[in-house]
Design a protein around this motif. Structure first.
Motif, short mmCIF file in Angstrom:
data_model
loop_
_atom_site.label_atom_id
_atom_site.label_comp_id
_atom_site.label_asym_id
_atom_site.label_seq_id
_atom_site.Cartn_x
_atom_site.Cartn_y
_atom_site.Cartn_z
N LEU A 150 -21.24 44.27 125.60
CA LEU A 150 -21.03 44.32 127.04
C LEU A 150 -20.61 42.96 127.59
O LEU A 150 -19.69 42.87 128.40
CB LEU A 150 -22.30 44.82 127.73
N GLU A 151 -21.26 41.89 127.13
CA GLU A 151 -20.91 40.55 127.65
C GLU A 151 -19.49 40.14 127.26
O GLU A 151 -18.85 39.37 127.96
CB GLU A 151 -21.93 39.49 127.24
N TYR A 152 -18.97 40.69 126.17
CA TYR A 152 -17.59 40.42 125.79
C TYR A 152 -16.63 41.14 126.74
O TYR A 152 -15.62 40.59 127.15
CB TYR A 152 -17.34 40.85 124.34
N THR A 153 -16.96 42.37 127.08
CA THR A 153 -16.06 43.15 127.94
C THR A 153 -16.06 42.64 129.39
O THR A 153 -15.14 42.96 130.13
CB THR A 153 -16.42 44.65 127.92
N TYR A 154 -17.07 41.85 129.77
CA TYR A 154 -17.04 41.25 131.11
C TYR A 154 -15.81 40.39 131.30
O TYR A 154 -15.19 40.39 132.37
CB TYR A 154 -18.27 40.38 131.36
N THR A 155 -15.45 39.63 130.27
CA THR A 155 -14.30 38.73 130.38
C THR A 155 -13.07 39.26 129.66
O THR A 155 -12.01 38.66 129.74
CB THR A 155 -14.66 37.33 129.82
N HIS A 156 -13.23 40.36 128.95
CA HIS A 156 -12.11 40.99 128.24
C HIS A 156 -12.12 42.48 128.58
O HIS A 156 -12.47 43.31 127.74
CB HIS A 156 -12.24 40.79 126.73
N GLY A 157 -11.74 42.79 129.79
CA GLY A 157 -11.81 44.16 130.28
C GLY A 157 -11.05 45.16 129.43
O GLY A 157 -11.47 46.31 129.30
N ALA A 209 -19.43 29.81 119.35
CA ALA A 209 -19.26 29.56 117.92
C ALA A 209 -20.34 30.29 117.13
O ALA A 209 -20.05 30.93 116.11
CB ALA A 209 -19.30 28.07 117.63
N ASN A 210 -21.57 30.23 117.59
CA ASN A 210 -22.67 30.92 116.92
C ASN A 210 -22.45 32.43 116.94
O ASN A 210 -22.64 33.12 115.94
CB ASN A 210 -24.00 30.55 117.58
N HIS A 211 -22.04 32.93 118.09
CA HIS A 211 -21.82 34.37 118.26
C HIS A 211 -20.72 34.87 117.32
O HIS A 211 -20.88 35.89 116.64
CB HIS A 211 -21.46 34.65 119.72
N ASN A 267 -7.74 44.25 120.08
CA ASN A 267 -8.25 44.01 121.44
C ASN A 267 -9.77 44.03 121.54
O ASN A 267 -10.33 43.37 122.41
CB ASN A 267 -7.69 45.06 122.41
N SER A 268 -10.43 44.78 120.68
CA SER A 268 -11.86 45.01 120.86
C SER A 268 -12.74 44.44 119.75
O SER A 268 -13.95 44.36 119.93
CB SER A 268 -12.13 46.51 120.97
N CYS A 269 -12.15 44.05 118.63
CA CYS A 269 -12.98 43.68 117.48
C CYS A 269 -12.67 42.30 116.89
O CYS A 269 -13.59 41.58 116.50
CB CYS A 269 -12.82 44.70 116.36
#
Length: 114
Positions: A77-84, A35-37, A9-11
């Protein structure tokens, strides 16, 4: 199983070959950024390649995993914005830290001469 769920879920979206891209990945320039990220994330750590890493590299990566989660740098943090559900709870961080410590001991023992 709990640790596996944390990693999935997180990695894994950024740190494995099992990335599940969201629908908005089909929109440029978001698709280029993502893609870059993801490629950059896999350059640092790719769980799909874990078994190919040397014991020294694994030990170093485990040390980094602990540091990143304790300092709340991962998941981003920007990942968790859309993946709570990717945001780690204090208990999950503690579980990861304990797993890292135990695993590093095992790797340290594996590096000792017989």
């Amino acid at each position: 199983p709990e640790l596996q769920n944390i990693f999935e879920n997180s990695c894994y979206d950024c740190h494995s070959n099992n990335t599940e891209y969201p629908w908005y990945n089909n929109i440029a320039p978001i698709s280029y950024w993502m893609a870059n990220h993801v490629n950059e994330g896999k350059e640092h750590l790719n769980f799909s390649e874990w078994e190919k890493y040397s014991l020294d590299k694994k030990d170093h990566l485990l040390e980094e995993i602990e540091e990143e989660v304790v300092e709340c740098k991962m998941p981003l943090l920007e990942y968790t914005y859309t993946h709570g559900d990717a945001k780690l709870t204090e208990g999950q961080v503690n579980d990861l830290v304990e797993w890292v410590k135990q695993t590093r001991i095992i790797y340290q023992l594996g590096k000792q001469p017989n």
